[in-house]
Design a protein around this motif. Structure first.
Motif, PDB file in Angstrom:
ATOM      1  N   GLN A 273      59.234-116.675   9.171  1.00 29.70           N
ATOM      2  CA  GLN A 273      59.261-116.236   7.706  1.00 29.70           C
ATOM      3  C   GLN A 273      60.678-116.983   7.229  1.00 29.70           C
ATOM      4  O   GLN A 273      60.811-117.240   6.069  1.00 29.70           O
ATOM      5  CB  GLN A 273      59.700-114.707   7.825  1.00 29.70           C
ATOM      6  CG  GLN A 273      58.292-113.883   8.279  1.00 29.70           C
ATOM      7  CD  GLN A 273      58.225-112.811   7.351  1.00 29.70           C
ATOM      8  OE1 GLN A 273      59.123-112.138   6.814  1.00 29.70           O
ATOM      9  NE2 GLN A 273      57.011-112.167   7.724  1.00 29.70           N
ATOM     10  N   GLU A 274      61.581-117.289   8.141  1.00 32.71           N
ATOM     11  CA  GLU A 274      62.884-117.958   7.670  1.00 32.71           C
ATOM     12  C   GLU A 274      62.469-119.576   7.193  1.00 32.71           C
ATOM     13  O   GLU A 274      62.808-119.881   6.200  1.00 32.71           O
ATOM     14  CB  GLU A 274      63.865-118.262   8.683  1.00 32.71           C
ATOM     15  CG  GLU A 274      64.756-116.705   8.869  1.00 32.71           C
ATOM     16  CD  GLU A 274      65.602-116.728  10.197  1.00 32.71           C
ATOM     17  OE1 GLU A 274      65.299-117.818  11.031  1.00 32.71           O
ATOM     18  OE2 GLU A 274      66.498-115.893  10.277  1.00 32.71           O
TER      19      GLU A 274
ATOM     20  N   LEU B 118      60.850-119.196   3.887  1.00 33.42           N
ATOM     21  CA  LEU B 118      61.646-118.928   3.119  1.00 33.42           C
ATOM     22  C   LEU B 118      62.439-120.064   2.422  1.00 33.42           C
ATOM     23  O   LEU B 118      62.639-120.574   1.382  1.00 33.42           O
ATOM     24  CB  LEU B 118      62.646-117.726   3.326  1.00 33.42           C
ATOM     25  CG  LEU B 118      63.631-117.259   2.285  1.00 33.42           C
ATOM     26  CD1 LEU B 118      63.272-116.870   0.893  1.00 33.42           C
ATOM     27  CD2 LEU B 118      64.604-116.452   3.088  1.00 33.42           C
TER      28      LEU B 118
ATOM     29  N   ILE C 171      59.161-114.253  -1.957  1.00 37.03           N
ATOM     30  CA  ILE C 171      60.491-114.056  -1.291  1.00 37.03           C
ATOM     31  C   ILE C 171      60.620-112.537  -1.064  1.00 37.03           C
ATOM     32  O   ILE C 171      61.267-112.007  -0.083  1.00 37.03           O
ATOM     33  CB  ILE C 171      61.722-114.627  -2.142  1.00 37.03           C
ATOM     34  CG1 ILE C 171      61.568-116.131  -2.081  1.00 37.03           C
ATOM     35  CG2 ILE C 171      63.148-113.943  -1.853  1.00 37.03           C
ATOM     36  CD1 ILE C 171      62.382-116.709  -3.024  1.00 37.03           C
TER      37      ILE C 171
ATOM     38  N   ASN D 230      61.374-110.699   2.480  1.00 39.46           N
ATOM     39  CA  ASN D 230      62.608-109.863   2.755  1.00 39.46           C
ATOM     40  C   ASN D 230      62.313-108.332   3.058  1.00 39.46           C
ATOM     41  O   ASN D 230      63.202-107.551   3.657  1.00 39.46           O
ATOM     42  CB  ASN D 230      63.432-110.017   1.400  1.00 39.46           C
ATOM     43  CG  ASN D 230      64.029-111.262   1.286  1.00 39.46           C
ATOM     44  OD1 ASN D 230      64.440-111.774   2.183  1.00 39.46           O
ATOM     45  ND2 ASN D 230      64.425-111.431  -0.042  1.00 39.46           N
ATOM     46  N   SER D 231      60.876-108.140   2.876  1.00 42.84           N
ATOM     47  CA  SER D 231      60.748-106.569   3.184  1.00 42.84           C
ATOM     48  C   SER D 231      60.257-106.554   4.478  1.00 42.84           C
ATOM     49  O   SER D 231      60.108-107.257   5.339  1.00 42.84           O
ATOM     50  CB  SER D 231      59.578-105.944   2.057  1.00 42.84           C
ATOM     51  OG  SER D 231      58.522-106.767   2.397  1.00 42.84           O
TER      52      SER D 231
END
Length: 101
Positions: free
Chosen positions: A38-39, A42, A96, A100-101
């Motif tokens: 996920q990073e 992102l 995004i 973030n969730s």
């Protein structure tokens, strides 16, 4: 006899605890991998946002330097480009928010 049963129960609970520890450790590894993915996603999306913002800035500059002839076509083109860019930005913001969730 009671002491032997007590020790056996402790042993069973210890085995159960060790099994749960292994499960939690495996889950932790999986979550760390997901976090790295996920990073990375992102980071890619942030690069896309920066690129789109740069393109928008260039389009605005080019629009400001345009000639008065063909103003209606330029205005229509700008509106269309602005809508496309806004759609891209909304999609990126949505991604995004999901990350973030």
């Amino acid at each position: 006899m009671a002491l032997e049963q007590y020790i056996q129960r402790i042993d069973e609970k210890l085995h159960l605890l060790l099994k749960k520890l292994q499960q939690v450790q495996a889950e932790n590894v999986l979550l760390k991998e997901q976090l790295l993915e996920q990073e990375s996603t992102l980071s890619i999306q942030q690069e896309m946002i920066a690129s789109l913002e740069n393109k928008l800035h260039l389009a605005k500059m080019a629009g400001a330097q345009g000639s008065p002839a063909g103003r209606e076509d330029d205005e229509e083109f700008r509106k269309e480009m602005r809508n496309k860019i806004n759609d891209y930005i909304k999609e990126i913001d949505r991604c995004i928010a999901l990350l973030n969730s």
